[in-house]
Enzyme design. Structure first.
Site, PDB file in Angstrom:
ATOM      1  N   ARG A 102      54.598 -39.363  -4.415  1.00  0.00           N
ATOM      2  CA  ARG A 102      55.604 -40.231  -3.802  1.00  0.00           C
ATOM      3  C   ARG A 102      56.939 -39.483  -3.741  1.00  0.00           C
ATOM      4  O   ARG A 102      57.244 -38.668  -4.619  1.00  0.00           O
ATOM      5  CB  ARG A 102      55.741 -41.467  -4.703  1.00  0.00           C
ATOM      6  CG  ARG A 102      56.726 -42.526  -4.236  1.00  0.00           C
ATOM      7  CD  ARG A 102      56.168 -43.336  -3.151  1.00  0.00           C
ATOM      8  NE  ARG A 102      56.864 -44.608  -2.974  1.00  0.00           N
ATOM      9  CZ  ARG A 102      56.825 -45.293  -1.828  1.00  0.00           C
ATOM     10  NH1 ARG A 102      56.168 -44.829  -0.789  1.00  0.00           N
ATOM     11  NH2 ARG A 102      57.433 -46.455  -1.728  1.00  0.00           N
ATOM     12  N   THR A 375      52.553 -46.598   7.976  1.00  0.00           N
ATOM     13  CA  THR A 375      51.974 -45.746   6.955  1.00  0.00           C
ATOM     14  C   THR A 375      50.610 -45.383   7.512  1.00  0.00           C
ATOM     15  O   THR A 375      50.225 -45.891   8.553  1.00  0.00           O
ATOM     16  CB  THR A 375      51.918 -46.570   5.644  1.00  0.00           C
ATOM     17  OG1 THR A 375      53.249 -46.816   5.221  1.00  0.00           O
ATOM     18  CG2 THR A 375      51.144 -45.914   4.544  1.00  0.00           C
ATOM     19  N   ASN A 395      57.306 -44.085   5.643  1.00  0.00           N
ATOM     20  CA  ASN A 395      57.819 -45.450   5.539  1.00  0.00           C
ATOM     21  C   ASN A 395      57.905 -46.089   6.918  1.00  0.00           C
ATOM     22  O   ASN A 395      56.925 -46.620   7.398  1.00  0.00           O
ATOM     23  CB  ASN A 395      59.147 -45.526   4.797  1.00  0.00           C
ATOM     24  CG  ASN A 395      59.444 -46.958   4.375  1.00  0.00           C
ATOM     25  OD1 ASN A 395      58.545 -47.790   4.342  1.00  0.00           O
ATOM     26  ND2 ASN A 395      60.683 -47.258   4.050  1.00  0.00           N
ATOM     27  N   ASP A 417      62.579 -48.368   0.235  1.00  0.00           N
ATOM     28  CA  ASP A 417      61.618 -49.068  -0.638  1.00  0.00           C
ATOM     29  C   ASP A 417      62.207 -49.361  -2.018  1.00  0.00           C
ATOM     30  O   ASP A 417      61.579 -50.055  -2.823  1.00  0.00           O
ATOM     31  CB  ASP A 417      60.320 -48.277  -0.771  1.00  0.00           C
ATOM     32  CG  ASP A 417      59.331 -48.626   0.344  1.00  0.00           C
ATOM     33  OD1 ASP A 417      59.603 -49.571   1.105  1.00  0.00           O
ATOM     34  OD2 ASP A 417      58.292 -47.959   0.453  1.00  0.00           O
ATOM     35  N   GLY A 467      50.716 -50.840   6.329  1.00  0.00           N
ATOM     36  CA  GLY A 467      51.131 -52.233   6.527  1.00  0.00           C
ATOM     37  C   GLY A 467      52.219 -52.707   5.584  1.00  0.00           C
ATOM     38  O   GLY A 467      52.375 -53.922   5.407  1.00  0.00           O
ATOM     39  N   GLY A 468      52.977 -51.785   4.945  1.00  0.00           N
ATOM     40  CA  GLY A 468      54.074 -52.210   4.054  1.00  0.00           C
ATOM     41  C   GLY A 468      53.573 -53.193   3.032  1.00  0.00           C
ATOM     42  O   GLY A 468      52.523 -52.989   2.403  1.00  0.00           O
TER      43      GLY A 468
HETATM   44  N1  GLY Z   1      56.580 -47.417   2.466  1.00  0.00           N
HETATM   45  C1  GLY Z   1      55.512 -48.288   2.298  1.00  0.00           C
HETATM   46  C2  GLY Z   1      55.015 -48.336   0.902  1.00  0.00           C
HETATM   47  O1  GLY Z   1      55.133 -47.346   0.215  1.00  0.00           O
HETATM   48  O2  GLY Z   1      54.543 -49.325   0.456  1.00  0.00           O
END
Ligand code: GLY
Length: 565
Positions: A102, A375, A395, A417, A467-468
């Site tokens: 990440r 994503t 993102n 985020d 899908g966030g």
């Molecule tokens: N940016 C989307 C996630 O990491 O959940």
């Protein structure tokens, strides 16, 4: 041959033919089937490149590296080296693990960096432009995976993406539309024309020689080809020219983390998913364990009771998510308590079949973060039965829209985020979202849920989605579709979906969802939102069939493709 023998043979033939016909009928609703190995990803080129590596004898991890870089070239909306991701793996012998690559907040990042002098959120700053960028993790992640599991030389794994960038990709209609939609913001953010800033049509070819050169540097210099030298110069110059804070020190110091996956049982199946800094695994565990005692399979799929049960479990889990979860290197997360049966059944005490729970009656911090849905996920199984489940992201669509021209790639807007204004009391005076506040070198909370399922000690399913915030509920619905409703992988990924995330207190339904159930839900006090043209998630998954063959589920919502042999 006498008459009786003839009749017997005819009978046997008829039975065989009938069996075959039934099998063929059953096969019809299945997705692409392969005997040995499979890749399912957002782009045909990427799936093919990954598969080709396995045909050459590479394993799932080799294929992962090649697929990932092919997505960088062919799917720039989310495929990346300027972003980050998570990988969950399961070896054929059942051992499993998770890699966290990440993005991290830059060293100069501060808790209030997106607040103005009056303390008001300057929301655009965390979403678009140079200040929105987290330190990218993808290349570090891919090299870490190669060092640990790779069997084919990194040069061979990178070369197909270089070839693709030089030859160019043929864009689909969906890609052309999406690029055209973002044309103005490419120009605004970059203050000049970039490679992608043109009026595109389906069938156009995009070549990216600068990206090919970046990949050449990575091929010869290893991860330093990205985090040091020319590429690092290109990134830092571009970002700082546009007012960003990423330095060379940030790039040099980026590190990945091996994490223990979240592992739990659901109805006898072993679920292996991503731990924090993703909320995916914990929320998935919370929701599945909450609904397990209710035997959801007894209710008709997507019926009132099915939706009610899921929504109430989701509501409670997302409320917890916003308060408790963040980067485990910065905050203590009581994973065991949050997923314990005792705790979850206590949370469901207020559940009532006759009336919707109000989100405002549930405690826990307010949902301050906004998550975009651009994503990408891919699933791979190799000939040995090793599997990887990877979700990677910039993102938002094309991330921050900052394009490193000389490097040929976009940079993420993952800083959004984080909770950009933690400490704001919610309507009950609870201080929420501190766990996900901004700090130097911290990783922002994610919803990405790369997941692998094992049944009776054997690999069963590999899945995930973009899908966030809807990633978790998309993965959840696919798990239930297959495990509780016996759907094929293809049927499962194609089914209409819904989503509830505590706040806002409404159930979002995909436009294709059958509306007949809405009135009975409304009577119970549920708010229904199917107003916009809405797509929830895009699942790329692999199901292992009882005979060991692999079935791909490539979500029809996109240009996704399963390839196998
Ligand atoms: N940016 C989307 C996630 O990491 O959940």
């Amino acid at each position: 041959m006498n008459k009786i023998s003839l009749l017997l043979i005819t009978g046997i033939l008829l039975i065989c033919c009938r069996k075959k016909t039934i099998q063929n009928m059953k096969e019809k609703s299945r997705g692409f089937i392969a005997e040995n190995a499979m890749v399912v990803s957002a782009r045909e080129e990427a799936s093919k490149i990954g598969l080709d590596i396995m045909k050459q004898g590479g394993n799932a991890f080799d294929a992962m590296i090649a697929t990932d870089l092919a997505l960088l070239v062919s799917y720039p909306v989310a495929g990346n080296i300027g972003g980050g991701g998570f990988m969950v793996f399961r070896m054929a012998d059942g051992t499993s693990g998770a890699l966290d690559y990440r993005e991290m907040a830059p060293i100069l990042a501060t808790k209030n960096m997106y607040l103005d002098q009056e303390g008001k959120v300057m929301s655009e700053k965390s979403k678009t432009g140079a200040l929105a960028i987290g330190v990218p993790g993808t290349i570090a992640g891919l090299f870490e995976i190669h060092n640990k599991f790779g069997t084919i030389s990194i040069e061979k794994l990178i070369q197909p993406a270089i070839n693709l960038a030089n030859a160019g990709i043929v864009i689909t209609l969906a890609q052309a539309n999406r690029l055209n939609q973002h044309k103005a913001s490419f120009r605004n953010v970059n203050q000049r024309q970039i490679l992608y800033d043109k009026q595109w049509r389906a069938g156009d070819i995009i070549k990216n020689p600068s990206l090919a050169k970046t990949l050449e540097r990575i091929k010869t210099e290893g991860r330093d080809g990205f985090y040091k030298g020319k590429t690092a110069d290109f990134i830092v110059n571009k970002v700082q020219n546009l007012g960003g804070i990423i330095t060379k020190e940030d790039l040099e110091n980026y590190n990945v983390k091996w994490r223990d996956p979240i592992i739990f049982n659901y109805n006898g199946h072993k679920i292996i998913s991503m731990p924090p800094p993703s909320s995916g695994g914990i929320c998935l565990a919370q929701i599945l364990k909450t609904i397990e005692p209710y035997n959801i399979g007894q209710y008709k799929h997507n019926s009132k009771k099915y939706i009610q049960l899921m929504v109430e479990a989701e509501r409670r889990s997302y409320a917890d998510r916003s308060y408790f979860l963040g980067d485990p290197d910065f905050v203590d997360i009581s994973k065991d308590s949050l997923t314990s049966i005792k705790y979850l059944s206590k949370r469901m005490k207020s559940f009532n079949w006759d009336k919707a729970t109000k989100s405002s009656d549930l405690s826990r911090g307010s949902f301050l973060g906004h998550e975009s849905d651009e994503t990408t996920h891919y699933s791979i199984v190799d000939c040995e039965g090793n599997s990887v489940s990877v979700t990677t992201t910039l993102n938002g669509a094309y991330g921050s829209k900052v394009f490193v021209d000389k490097g040929g790639f976009f940079l993420n807007n993952e800083m959004d985020d984080f909770s950009v204004k933690p400490g704001t009391p919610n309507m009950f005076g609870l201080i929420g979202a501190e766990a996900n506040s901004i700090a130097a070198k911290k990783r922002m909370l994610s919803s990405m849920t790369p997941t692998i399922i094992e049944t009776n000690g054997q690999l069963k399913m590999v899945l995930g989605s973009p899908g966030g915030s809807t990633i978790i509920t998309t993965v959840l619905q696919n798990i239930l579709n297959v495990l509780d409703y016996n759907m094929t992988m293809e049927e499962s990924v194609s089914k209409p979906r819904f989503h509830h995330q505590w706040l806002p207190d409404n159930i979002k339904f995909e436009t294709s969802f059958d509306t007949t159930v809405f009135s009975s839900l409304k009577k119970l006090g549920y708010k229904v939102d199917n107003s916009d043209f809405l797509v929830i998630g895009k699942t790329d998954a692999i199901l292992v069939l009882p005979d060991g063959r692999l079935e791909g589920g490539a979500d029809p919502r996109g240009d996704d493709k399963a390839e196998g042999f």
